[in-house]
Design an enzyme around this catalytic site. Structure first.
Site, PDB file in Angstrom:
ATOM      1  N   LYS A 274       0.794  -1.301  -0.087  1.00  0.00           N
ATOM      2  CA  LYS A 274       0.107  -0.015   0.074  1.00  0.00           C
ATOM      3  C   LYS A 274       1.038   1.154   0.206  1.00  0.00           C
ATOM      4  O   LYS A 274       1.298   1.774   0.870  1.00  0.00           O
ATOM      5  CB  LYS A 274      -0.890  -0.219   1.144  1.00  0.00           C
ATOM      6  CG  LYS A 274      -1.927   1.088   1.377  1.00  0.00           C
ATOM      7  CD  LYS A 274      -3.021   0.935   2.285  1.00  0.00           C
ATOM      8  CE  LYS A 274      -4.003   2.168   2.151  1.00  0.00           C
ATOM      9  NZ  LYS A 274      -3.535   3.271   2.083  1.00  0.00           N
TER      10      LYS A 274
ATOM     11  N   ARG B  88      -8.557  11.425  -7.316  1.00  0.00           N
ATOM     12  CA  ARG B  88      -9.672  10.960  -6.367  1.00  0.00           C
ATOM     13  C   ARG B  88     -10.749  11.783  -6.226  1.00  0.00           C
ATOM     14  O   ARG B  88     -11.997  11.482  -6.360  1.00  0.00           O
ATOM     15  CB  ARG B  88      -9.218   9.941  -5.467  1.00  0.00           C
ATOM     16  CG  ARG B  88     -10.159   9.457  -4.659  1.00  0.00           C
ATOM     17  CD  ARG B  88      -9.675   7.960  -3.827  1.00  0.00           C
ATOM     18  NE  ARG B  88     -10.746   7.484  -3.099  1.00  0.00           N
ATOM     19  CZ  ARG B  88     -11.221   7.887  -1.668  1.00  0.00           C
ATOM     20  NH1 ARG B  88     -10.610   8.996  -1.442  1.00  0.00           N
ATOM     21  NH2 ARG B  88     -12.381   7.365  -1.268  1.00  0.00           N
TER      22      ARG B  88
ATOM     23  N   LYS C  34      -6.418  -8.611  -1.825  1.00  0.00           N
ATOM     24  CA  LYS C  34      -7.320  -8.667  -2.561  1.00  0.00           C
ATOM     25  C   LYS C  34      -7.900 -10.110  -2.855  1.00  0.00           C
ATOM     26  O   LYS C  34      -6.846 -10.664  -3.365  1.00  0.00           O
ATOM     27  CB  LYS C  34      -6.891  -7.937  -3.845  1.00  0.00           C
ATOM     28  CG  LYS C  34      -6.748  -6.231  -3.564  1.00  0.00           C
ATOM     29  CD  LYS C  34      -6.204  -5.535  -4.895  1.00  0.00           C
ATOM     30  CE  LYS C  34      -5.997  -3.970  -4.269  1.00  0.00           C
ATOM     31  NZ  LYS C  34      -5.162  -3.257  -5.541  1.00  0.00           N
TER      32      LYS C  34
HETATM   33  S1  IVH Z   1      -6.706  -0.590  -4.176  1.00  0.00           S
HETATM   34  C1  IVH Z   1     -11.360  -0.555  -4.541  1.00  0.00           C
HETATM   35  N1  IVH Z   1      -4.531  -1.077  -3.869  1.00  0.00           N
HETATM   36  O1  IVH Z   1      -4.988   3.390  -0.708  1.00  0.00           O
HETATM   37  C2  IVH Z   1      -9.976  -0.444  -4.131  1.00  0.00           C
HETATM   38  N2  IVH Z   1      -5.253   0.883  -3.066  1.00  0.00           N
HETATM   39  O2  IVH Z   1      -7.235   3.225   1.488  1.00  0.00           O
HETATM   40  C3  IVH Z   1      -9.168   0.838  -4.372  1.00  0.00           C
HETATM   41  N3  IVH Z   1      -3.493   2.484  -2.455  1.00  0.00           N
HETATM   42  O3  IVH Z   1      -7.301   5.419  -2.328  1.00  0.00           O
HETATM   43  C4  IVH Z   1      -8.073   0.752  -3.676  1.00  0.00           C
HETATM   44  N4  IVH Z   1      -1.740   1.347  -2.733  1.00  0.00           N
HETATM   45  O4  IVH Z   1      -4.714   5.516  -2.929  1.00  0.00           O
HETATM   46  C5  IVH Z   1      -5.346  -0.301  -3.603  1.00  0.00           C
HETATM   47  N5  IVH Z   1      -2.207  -1.430  -3.740  1.00  0.00           N
HETATM   48  C6  IVH Z   1      -2.982  -0.649  -3.506  1.00  0.00           C
HETATM   49  C7  IVH Z   1      -2.909   0.636  -3.003  1.00  0.00           C
HETATM   50  C8  IVH Z   1      -3.789   1.382  -2.763  1.00  0.00           C
HETATM   51  C9  IVH Z   1      -2.069   2.445  -2.342  1.00  0.00           C
HETATM   52  C10 IVH Z   1      -4.175   3.751  -1.647  1.00  0.00           C
HETATM   53  C11 IVH Z   1      -4.969   4.320  -2.815  1.00  0.00           C
HETATM   54  C12 IVH Z   1      -6.630   4.265  -2.187  1.00  0.00           C
HETATM   55  C13 IVH Z   1      -6.146   4.173  -0.672  1.00  0.00           C
HETATM   56  C14 IVH Z   1      -7.296   3.267   0.024  1.00  0.00           C
END
Ligand code: IVH
Length: 679
Positions: free
Chosen positions: A121, A142, A298
């Site tokens: 993340k 976003r 995921k």
């Molecule tokens: S998936 C529907 N994957 O974390 C899911 N988010 O807390 C959408 N982020 O707004 C997000 N690394 O800015 C996803 N590997 C990753 C991520 C990630 C960073 C951030 C992203 C999102 C936030 C959500």
């Protein structure tokens, strides 16, 4: 003209290929100079034939005019956020929820584990990139998830983001919205702040803040100079897709030339695997080139994702497992100065307690005066505190917007807060020092703590607190005084029972026969670390020899240069330092000669010297033995290998004869040494 057209197309292909190799694969395939040549040729060609310019030409990354405001973009598919997990049990609960739902829907058999895709993340900003027929047409932040800001011109300056998708034509969809994170590497962030500082411009508190600030520039020429990066982790609107798994989607995106963080991803089964990934990433977090604030799990199967669906504004098929924050805001309550062993004055930040990097932080070093100026932190400021991995906490910088109206700049003290002596800062040094020497109680305490330390005399039980009390009550002034301590008097000290007093006295007794190198190290001579101390011990064989050594003699020691030699000579020229050594001797401290680790020569052999030798002094003989790897001790026992006897040898010689220890004269010793190869 067709020739120019073909050449321009070729040049664009080459430049983007190099961008991809450099920014996405981290494997540059050309030199900067070669890259610049290609770029300049393309610019020249487009200048002669403006009709050849295409919107996806690499020359057009920084083409757009400054904006007065960002337009807004309604997302075709909302940009959601993620639910958070903090503890292992949250992860177990997530896995159970997912498993139960999929089993109820008949998507998972009884004992089967759920397949997950695990990602980092990244701590940056979520961005949506819209490609139509392979060309980047729009990029948006976003925002509130429904509507974001149009940052297309700025995003186009990020070289790792392809302006046109590559790969097989049949793989390129009509529409593809790529979602991912824009971020900045830590090293790039440091360089950027360095440059900002030199130009007198805004300092960013962290890479995330710097990335956000760079993306919100109305002039894309400024964004172009900022080292932004991008990793894709998902998608929004996408037409005509046949893929089955999240992992297939990311592989496909990578084939289209998009940056995907492939080396950090894993596929996992069930909660136990997820927690293992979390641990593994946690262990390397501090060594990653960018900040992350967690990992993301995921469900890998896309059909299973659809079955699970969404709650409120987050998917049920994914969760963010957060790490403890590495940065936090707190108030700088005060800047105090500490006096070290060598008088070095270190400013220390006293902070309102703040939980960061998994611990509560109340203090952080500010290193020195220049560092405080450079960071411009002031008492009363709200500051960013960072603790990454096991690294000691650091004050990153102030939040200027929150500075109180009257926040005075830090001024270095001119007198030592402990002894009142003058503070001196030499011209080419960053460190200010108290000139009080051992007159200064703070320096005395620190020297004693150093001397009792594990790498020095290793006196267990003589810690910081006790040393402080002993010095404050004026019970000990110098190293030698430690050896006069009695168990009875110790009982009166804080947290000192009979047992610990006895143990301490025993430890002090044991410290009376330290290896010579450790005793030299314990003296705390400036520039003399453990290794130099040991080298000195090996070379000179006795503390008296080191004391008597001239600068020239000292320069003969392994790795000793003029600075170190000068420092040692100056140290022993001070009467009070000589007195300490004499006092140590009087208290019965008998340093033991060192054994050279590498020279096999006399290693393991113990010598006792007695009487007067015809040519060599006792010390000379002793240092030769030590240099050859042997050990010199004071008394004869069955373990003694040789007694070297000169004229007027007394009881030691008798004892040797009694015990049957080999006795040598000076020539005998010379012969023994002649066989040794000195290293
Ligand atoms: S998936 C529907 N994957 O974390 C899911 N988010 O807390 C959408 N982020 O707004 C997000 N690394 O800015 C996803 N590997 C990753 C991520 C990630 C960073 C951030 C992203 C999102 C936030 C959500």
């Amino acid at each position: 003209m067709t020739e120019a057209l073909t050449r321009a197309a070729w040049l664009r292909g080459e430049i983007e290929r190099h961008n991809h190799a450099y920014y996405v694969q981290d494997a540059p395939q050309t030199s900067d100079a070669q890259y610049d040549l290609l770029m300049r040729e393309l610019q020249a060609l487009e200048a002669s034939y403006p009709e050849l310019i295409t919107p996806d030409s690499p020359t057009q990354r920084v083409g757009a005019a400054p904006l007065t405001a960002f337009g807004s973009v309604t997302h075709a598919v909302p940009m959601l956020s993620l639910g958070n997990a903090f503890e292992a049990e949250d992860v177990h609960a997530f896995d159970k929820r997912v498993g139960d739902t999929l089993r109820a829907a008949g998507k998972l058999s009884g004992a089967e584990q759920v397949d997950y895709f695990c990602e980092l993340k990244l701590d940056g900003l979520a961005i949506n990139l819209r490609y139509e027929r392979g060309a980047l047409v729009q990029a948006a932040t976003r925002g509130d998830g429904q509507t974001g800001e149009d940052v297309t011109s700025n995003i186009r300056t990020i070289k790792s983001i392809p302006l046109r998708l590559t790969g097989e034509p049949h793989e390129i969809p009509e529409v593809l919205e790529v979602r991912g994170e824009v971020f900045m590497n830590l090293a790039d962030f440091d360089l950027l702040n360095e440059a900002q500082r030199t130009r007198g411009e805004k300092i960013f508190v962290n890479p995330r803040n710097a990335a956000a600030g760079s993306l919100r520039q109305l002039d894309p020429r400024i964004t172009a100079q900022r080292p932004l990066r991008f990793f894709a982790y998902g998608w929004g609107d996408v037409g005509g897709l046949q893929l089955v798994k999240h992992s297939d989607m990311l592989d496909w995106m990578a084939r289209l030339g998009l940056p995907v963080n492939v080396t950090q991803h894993v596929v996992a089964q069930g909660a136990a695997d997820l927690l293992r990934y979390y641990e593994q990433v946690g262990a390397r977090r501090a060594s990653l080139p960018y900040d992350i604030d967690g990992v993301v799990y995921k469900v890998n199967d896309l059909e299973a994702q659809r079955v699970l669906g969404f709650v409120a504004r987050a998917p049920r098929f994914a969760v963010a497992h957060k790490f403890p924050a590495q940065e936090a805001f707190t108030t700088l309550l005060d800047i105090e100065v500490q006096v070290g062993r060598t008088g070095a004055i270190t400013p220390v930040a006293r902070l309102a307690p703040v939980f960061v990097g998994g611990v509560t932080v109340t203090n952080a070093t500010l290193h020195n005066e220049d560092e405080i100026r450079r960071k411009d932190v002031r008492v009363g400021d709200t500051v960013v505190v960072r603790r990454a991995g096991d690294v000691i906490p650091e004050v990153v910088g102030p939040v200027l917007e929150k500075r109180p109206a009257f926040a005075p700049q830090f001024v270095m003290v001119t007198a030592c807060p402990v002894c009142g002596s003058a503070i001196e800062r030499l011209e080419d040094e960053a460190i200010a020092r108290c000139t009080g020497g051992l007159f200064c109680a703070a320096q005395r305490k620190q020297s004693l703590i150093h001397a009792a330390g594990r790498k020095a005399l290793d006196i267990e039980g003589l810690g910081e607190k006790l040393v402080e009390q002993l010095v404050d009550r004026e019970r000990i002034h110098s190293l030698a005084d430690i050896f006069t301590l009695q168990a009875a008097e110790l009982a009166g000290f804080e947290r000192m029972g009979q047992k610990s007093a006895d143990n301490l006295i025993a430890a002090i007794q044991q410290a009376k026969q330290p290896p010579l190198g450790r005793l030299i190290f314990a003296l705390g001579i400036r520039h003399v670390g453990e290794t130099t101390a040991r080298d000195l011990a090996l070379h000179f064989g006795s503390i008296e020899n080191v004391m008597a050594a001239s600068v020239d003699d000292l320069l003969g020691v392994n790795d000793v240069g003029p600075v170190v030699a000068g420092s040692i000579a100056r140290f022993f020229a001070e009467t009070h330092n000589q007195e300490i050594v004499h006092a140590l001797r009087e208290q019965g401290v008998e340093p033991q000669a060192e054994v050279a680790a590498r020279s096999a020569g006399l290693s393991g052999k113990t010598f006792v010297l007695t009487g007067t030798l015809p040519v060599w002094s006792r010390e000379e003989a002793s240092s030769l033995i030590v240099a050859a790897g042997g050990k010199v001790t004071g008394s004869v026992s069955r373990k003694t290998s040789f007694v070297v006897a000169g004229t007027d040898a007394g009881s030691k010689l008798e004892k040797a004869r009694e015990l049957g220890v080999t006795v040598l004269d000076e020539d005998g010793l010379r012969a023994l040494l002649a066989d040794v190869e000195f290293t």
